[in-house]
Write a protein that holds these residues in place. Structure first.
Motif, mmCIF file in Angstrom:
data_model
loop_
_atom_site.group_PDB
_atom_site.id
_atom_site.type_symbol
_atom_site.label_atom_id
_atom_site.label_comp_id
_atom_site.label_asym_id
_atom_site.label_seq_id
_atom_site.Cartn_x
_atom_site.Cartn_y
_atom_site.Cartn_z
ATOM 1 N N UNK A 162 0.815 -1.346 0.170
ATOM 2 C CA UNK A 162 -0.008 -0.029 -0.275
ATOM 3 C C UNK A 162 1.283 1.042 0.060
ATOM 4 N N UNK A 163 0.414 2.534 -1.370
ATOM 5 C CA UNK A 163 1.645 3.458 -0.962
ATOM 6 C C UNK A 163 1.025 5.049 0.215
ATOM 7 N N UNK A 164 2.016 4.860 0.393
ATOM 8 C CA UNK A 164 1.660 6.398 1.894
ATOM 9 C C UNK A 164 2.344 6.278 2.502
ATOM 10 N N UNK A 165 2.180 6.870 3.882
ATOM 11 C CA UNK A 165 3.319 6.788 4.704
ATOM 12 C C UNK A 165 2.194 6.248 5.584
ATOM 13 N N UNK A 166 2.196 4.781 5.547
ATOM 14 C CA UNK A 166 1.155 3.766 7.213
ATOM 15 C C UNK A 166 2.024 3.419 7.676
ATOM 16 N N UNK A 167 3.149 3.086 7.914
ATOM 17 C CA UNK A 167 3.909 3.611 9.575
ATOM 18 C C UNK A 167 3.456 4.665 10.321
ATOM 19 N N UNK A 168 3.967 5.505 9.056
ATOM 20 C CA UNK A 168 3.369 7.294 10.290
ATOM 21 C C UNK A 168 2.558 7.314 10.605
ATOM 22 N N UNK A 169 1.443 7.095 9.446
ATOM 23 C CA UNK A 169 -0.592 8.425 10.123
ATOM 24 C C UNK A 169 -0.877 6.678 11.113
ATOM 25 N N UNK A 170 -0.315 5.897 10.196
ATOM 26 C CA UNK A 170 -1.339 3.915 11.256
ATOM 27 C C UNK A 170 -0.810 3.820 12.678
ATOM 28 N N UNK A 171 0.510 3.964 12.752
ATOM 29 C CA UNK A 171 1.122 3.857 13.883
ATOM 30 C C UNK A 171 1.793 4.981 14.489
ATOM 31 N N UNK A 172 2.431 5.510 14.214
ATOM 32 C CA UNK A 172 3.500 6.775 14.447
ATOM 33 C C UNK A 172 2.366 7.568 14.940
ATOM 34 N N UNK A 173 1.696 8.308 14.262
ATOM 35 C CA UNK A 173 0.696 10.187 14.264
ATOM 36 C C UNK A 173 0.022 9.406 15.869
ATOM 37 N N UNK A 174 -0.797 8.405 15.592
ATOM 38 C CA UNK A 174 -1.405 8.681 17.049
ATOM 39 C C UNK A 174 -1.395 8.375 18.394
ATOM 40 N N UNK A 175 0.152 7.936 18.000
ATOM 41 C CA UNK A 175 1.012 8.052 19.438
ATOM 42 C C UNK A 175 0.953 9.186 19.995
ATOM 43 N N UNK A 176 1.921 9.758 19.034
ATOM 44 C CA UNK A 176 2.374 11.456 19.571
ATOM 45 C C UNK A 176 0.649 12.698 19.522
ATOM 46 N N UNK A 177 -0.131 11.458 18.859
ATOM 47 C CA UNK A 177 -1.371 12.651 18.767
ATOM 48 C C UNK A 177 -2.221 12.227 20.590
ATOM 49 N N UNK A 178 -2.328 11.263 20.965
ATOM 50 C CA UNK A 178 -2.649 10.554 21.650
ATOM 51 C C UNK A 178 -3.831 11.944 22.585
ATOM 52 N N UNK A 179 -3.122 13.303 22.866
ATOM 53 C CA UNK A 179 -4.092 14.317 23.444
ATOM 54 C C UNK A 179 -4.757 15.212 23.124
ATOM 55 N N UNK A 180 -4.477 14.901 21.621
ATOM 56 C CA UNK A 180 -4.384 15.835 20.180
ATOM 57 C C UNK A 180 -5.709 15.577 19.775
ATOM 58 N N UNK A 181 -6.680 15.922 19.583
ATOM 59 C CA UNK A 181 -8.153 15.984 19.070
ATOM 60 C C UNK A 181 -8.091 15.663 17.469
ATOM 61 N N UNK A 182 -7.068 16.011 17.189
ATOM 62 C CA UNK A 182 -6.794 16.200 15.164
ATOM 63 C C UNK A 182 -6.432 14.669 15.005
ATOM 64 N N UNK A 183 -6.589 14.130 15.897
ATOM 65 C CA UNK A 183 -6.392 12.381 16.149
ATOM 66 C C UNK A 183 -8.044 11.964 15.529
ATOM 67 N N UNK A 184 -8.910 12.616 16.193
ATOM 68 C CA UNK A 184 -9.568 12.453 15.149
ATOM 69 C C UNK A 184 -10.346 11.767 13.691
#
Length: 327
Positions: free
Chosen positions: A83-105
């Motif tokens: 699958x193309x695109x930032x798979x690791x970054x968007x699916x696995x990493x960003x949710x941890x970094x945005x754990x208290x950020x409403x943009x996680x929605x």
């Protein structure tokens, strides 16, 4: 210890297989390589419908808050299909970094695809020129980022981009986010290694040389058997690392690095053996094997290369030995 998926996890993997098998992912990858992200975003929309983009997003932001093993299940299948695109970054990493950020929605709903720079091991962000959110993380903090110069990657479908941090720094569990990045990458490498093995086995059953199917030659049989063993040995290490992350084990870094190094080696062996089985046709742009060959080359060093991960395993084992001797 035995690692086995439950029925729900196996059904989840099967649903991803069915959806991506019907999505013509190779065409989306080729389009992504030319800058046309439309077909690839349709693939991402399919992943959103399956709940993949919401896996690691907290429930308070309409996510699933899934177990790390569920992430590995999904990432392996995404790696299998490339699958193309930032798979690791968007699916696995960003949710941890945005754990208290409403943009996680936005990640959960699929409205937002994020990418991450994580110096020193991830100095540039994948597809930052097209991502809806760029994050720059490190030392317990995360900031938004701004895209800069675009650089070519060994994989044309993975553009790497210079990013500059902007805005205020926010506290984030960057240590845990990095481990998730390495884990998801390892799972994708296992998936890609399995995909290339499957393609080679099928090719060996059809291709004839000197009047015989090439799969009947001992050299081909032994080579593909070695790949099978390497992939099967790497997979439980990846699941074991996911369990370590879930349990906040003190051995998490060691386990993640062991899994990543093994997955990288298995995928590289699969790539070399698949190219040997297919011959020169496997490296042509028209053959789907070439897409996975290039993806593996890019992912092997995406979140720390195998040498660094082996060093981290060695340091962890040495530290444990010293502690045992002193006690």
């Amino acid at each position: 210890m035995r690692f086995d998926l439950d029925e729900q996890q196996r059904d989840f993997a099967s649903s991803i297989d069915r959806a991506l098998g019907a999505a013509d992912v190779p065409t989306a990858v080729r389009a992504w390589s030319t800058g046309d992200t439309g077909p690839g975003r349709k693939v991402w929309s399919t992943l959103t419908d399956l709940g993949v983009t919401a896996l690691m997003v907290p429930e308070e932001y309409d996510g699933i808050g899934a177990h790390p093993v569920d992430l590995v299940v999904a990432a392996e299948r995404l790696g299998y299909f490339g699958v193309p695109g930032p798979v690791t970054e968007s699916v696995a990493v960003a949710p941890i970094l945005l754990a208290t950020d409403e943009r996680a929605g936005g990640l959960a709903s699929g409205e937002l695809i994020a990418t991450v720079a994580f110096p020193p091991h991830v100095p540039r962000a994948v597809d930052a020129d097209t991502a809806g959110l760029i994050l720059v993380a490190g030392d317990g903090e995360v900031r938004d980022g701004v895209a800069g110069d675009v650089h070519e990657s060994v994989d044309p479908a993975r553009r790497v981009v210079d990013v500059d941090a902007s805005g205020d720094a926010r506290p984030a569990d960057t240590a845990r986010a990095f481990e998730f990045g390495a884990l998801a990458t390892a799972a994708q490498l296992v998936g890609a290694g399995q995909a290339m093995l499957d393609m080679s086995v099928e090719y060996a059953k059809q291709r004839t040389q000197f009047g015989r199917l090439i799969g009947s030659y001992q050299a081909i049989k032994h080579t593909l058997a070695d790949v099978y063993i390497a992939v099967e040995m790497a997979r439980p290490l990846v699941y074991g690392a996911a369990l370590s992350l879930a349990d906040d084990s003190p051995d998490t870094a060691r386990d993640v690095s062991a899994a990543t190094a093994a997955a990288a080696d298995a995928a590289l062996l699969s790539a070399r053996s698949s190219l040997q089985a297919h011959g020169a046709i496997g490296y042509t742009q028209e053959h789907d094997l070439s897409l996975l060959l290039l993806r593996v080359q890019a992912l092997r060093s995406a979140w720390g290369d195998a040498t660094w991960h082996r060093r981290r395993v060695l340091e962890a084992l040495s530290s444990s030995s010293l502690e045992a001797l002193s006690s």
